[in-house]
Design an enzyme around this catalytic site. Structure first.
Site, mmCIF file in Angstrom:
data_model
loop_
_atom_site.group_PDB
_atom_site.id
_atom_site.type_symbol
_atom_site.label_atom_id
_atom_site.label_comp_id
_atom_site.label_asym_id
_atom_site.label_seq_id
_atom_site.Cartn_x
_atom_site.Cartn_y
_atom_site.Cartn_z
ATOM 1 N N ASP A 147 49.974 40.586 11.507
ATOM 2 C CA ASP A 147 49.899 41.928 10.668
ATOM 3 C C ASP A 147 48.256 42.181 10.593
ATOM 4 O OD1 ASP A 147 50.779 43.879 9.009
ATOM 5 O OD2 ASP A 147 50.857 42.728 7.015
ATOM 6 N N GLY B 208 47.384 48.085 12.554
ATOM 7 C CA GLY B 208 47.092 49.426 12.202
ATOM 8 C C GLY B 208 45.812 49.593 11.576
ATOM 9 N N ASN C 215 60.789 47.860 10.292
ATOM 10 C CA ASN C 215 59.863 48.464 11.188
ATOM 11 C C ASN C 215 60.594 49.869 11.809
ATOM 12 O OD1 ASN C 215 57.877 45.529 12.098
ATOM 13 N ND2 ASN C 215 57.527 47.225 10.493
HETATM 14 C C1 IPE Z 1 55.779 42.576 8.836
HETATM 15 O O1 IPE Z 1 54.831 43.287 8.958
HETATM 16 C C2 IPE Z 1 56.410 42.672 10.139
HETATM 17 C C3 IPE Z 1 55.639 41.882 11.423
HETATM 18 C C4 IPE Z 1 54.475 41.767 11.485
HETATM 19 C C5 IPE Z 1 56.217 42.369 12.648
HETATM 20 P P1 IPE Z 1 54.788 44.685 8.270
HETATM 21 O O2 IPE Z 1 53.417 45.336 8.112
HETATM 22 O O3 IPE Z 1 55.666 45.454 8.665
HETATM 23 O O4 IPE Z 1 54.866 44.290 6.550
HETATM 24 P P2 IPE Z 1 54.897 44.788 5.203
HETATM 25 O O5 IPE Z 1 55.725 46.140 5.280
HETATM 26 O O6 IPE Z 1 53.667 45.540 4.953
HETATM 27 O O7 IPE Z 1 55.544 43.853 4.189
HETATM 28 C C1 IPE Z 2 51.683 44.502 12.574
HETATM 29 O O1 IPE Z 2 50.561 45.303 12.111
HETATM 30 C C2 IPE Z 2 52.459 45.022 13.767
HETATM 31 C C3 IPE Z 2 53.750 45.235 13.404
HETATM 32 C C4 IPE Z 2 54.096 45.393 12.180
HETATM 33 C C5 IPE Z 2 54.796 45.874 14.363
HETATM 34 P P1 IPE Z 2 50.931 46.643 11.271
HETATM 35 O O2 IPE Z 2 51.254 47.736 12.353
HETATM 36 O O3 IPE Z 2 51.770 46.268 10.421
HETATM 37 O O4 IPE Z 2 49.625 46.979 10.749
HETATM 38 P P2 IPE Z 2 48.893 47.326 9.363
HETATM 39 O O5 IPE Z 2 49.548 46.398 8.399
HETATM 40 O O6 IPE Z 2 49.669 48.780 9.290
HETATM 41 O O7 IPE Z 2 47.511 47.494 9.053
HETATM 42 MG MG MG Z 3 51.642 45.705 8.424
#
Ligand code: IPE
Ligand code: IPE
Ligand code: MG
Length: 263
Positions: free
Chosen positions: A25, A28, A73
């Site tokens: 995680d 982004g 997602n």
């Molecule tokens: C969980 O991360 C899924 C993956 C790492 C692929 P998210 O970023 O989607 O989770 P939430 O929505 O913050 O709980």
């Molecule tokens: C994890 O990073 C990757 C996926 C869930 C695919 P995020 O995309 O959730 O990154 P943040 O949580 O928005 O920073």
């Molecule tokens: Mg995330």
């Protein structure tokens, strides 16, 4: 990070978790903090995947499950979902040789039918070609949701009871587990989540039942070998009691023994 004390710098003398699962995680946020588009964070995260797969294999982890894309997602903006699917496609093609040469078996868990056709094909091809590899199993959780996994298991139990293949009296934990989407995975020993979030986000509810949870504050693109060693060191300092008392545990396994042994 803490001093792991090995000459090569990795915790080989300690208790290495057999199954490590990671919620990758923070891609982004990593990008936003640098004024970059989110997709740049995902690209940088793919480098961490490479580093962690390599390290896990080297230190003797037998199962590594990576949460790469959740059921939820799919609700992200189309452009981001598209970029993630493209990245997945490039990852599978780009890692082809590395996975085969390093004796890694690739598997995937989730609702794979929702993935674009070309991604499914590339994935299935590598799964098929690597199926006899034995050094480590790399499971990608893709389009994965824990509730969906449990519901699929319940449906299969019901089908098997209805058709007479399974007796109502024979429904137990093993019978249920063997019907999950994730049936082939052993229990998770160590669960790592990066980015400081402390939640499970519908990841592996069955297999995480007795896992040790380690939350790392760094974003996934910054999670590399040293941070992985640190998580394993934290795991090694935990005492896994499974409901028993400390005194009941084998004497060679007291709290922190493995950690002290390598210091
Ligand atoms: C969980 O991360 C899924 C993956 C790492 C692929 P998210 O970023 O989607 O989770 P939430 O929505 O913050 O709980
Ligand atoms: C994890 O990073 C990757 C996926 C869930 C695919 P995020 O995309 O959730 O990154 P943040 O949580 O928005 O920073
Ligand atoms: Mg995330």
């Amino acid at each position: 990070m803490g001093d792991i004390g090995q000459t090569e710098g990795y915790p080989s003398a300690g208790r290495i978790p057999g199954h490590v699962a990671i919620i990758m995680d923070g891609n982004g946020r990593w990008a936003s903090q640098r004024g970059l588009p989110r997709t740049e964070g995902h690209n940088a995260g793919a480098e961490s995947v490479r580093a962690i797969v390599r390290t896990a294999r080297r230190i003797g982890v037998k199962f590594l499950t990576l949460f790469a894309f959740s059921d939820q997602n799919w609700d992200r903006p189309n452009q981001e979902v598209g970029a993630l699917m493209e990245l997945l496609y490039r990852y599978v093609l780009g890692e082809y040789d590395e996975i085969l040469q390093n004796n890694i078996r690739l598997t995937a868990a989730g609702n794979l039918d929702r993935l674009p056709g070309v991604v499914q094909q590339a994935l299935q091809e590598l799964i098929r070609r690597s199926r006899k590899n034995e050094q480590m199993t790399l499971c990608l959780a893709l389009s994965y949701g824990g509730h969906a996994d449990l519901v699929a298991g319940a449906r299969r139990v019901a089908e098997d009871v209805q058709s007479g293949r399974l007796l109502l009296a024979d429904i137990n934990a093993e019978a249920f587990e063997s019907r999950l989407l994730t049936a082939e995975l052993p229990p998770v020993d160590l669960l790592i989540r990066t980015s400081g979030e402390q939640r499970l986000s519908d990841f592996l509810p069955w297999h995480l039942a007795y896992a040790e949870l380690v939350f790392a504050s760094v974003m996934w693109p910054e999670f590399r070998e040293p941070q992985f060693y640190e998580a394993i060191e934290t795991y090694q300092a935990r005492e896994r009691r499974y409901g028993k008392t400390s005194e009941q545990l084998p004497s060679e396994n007291p709290r922190g023994a493995q950690l002290r042994a390598v210091k």
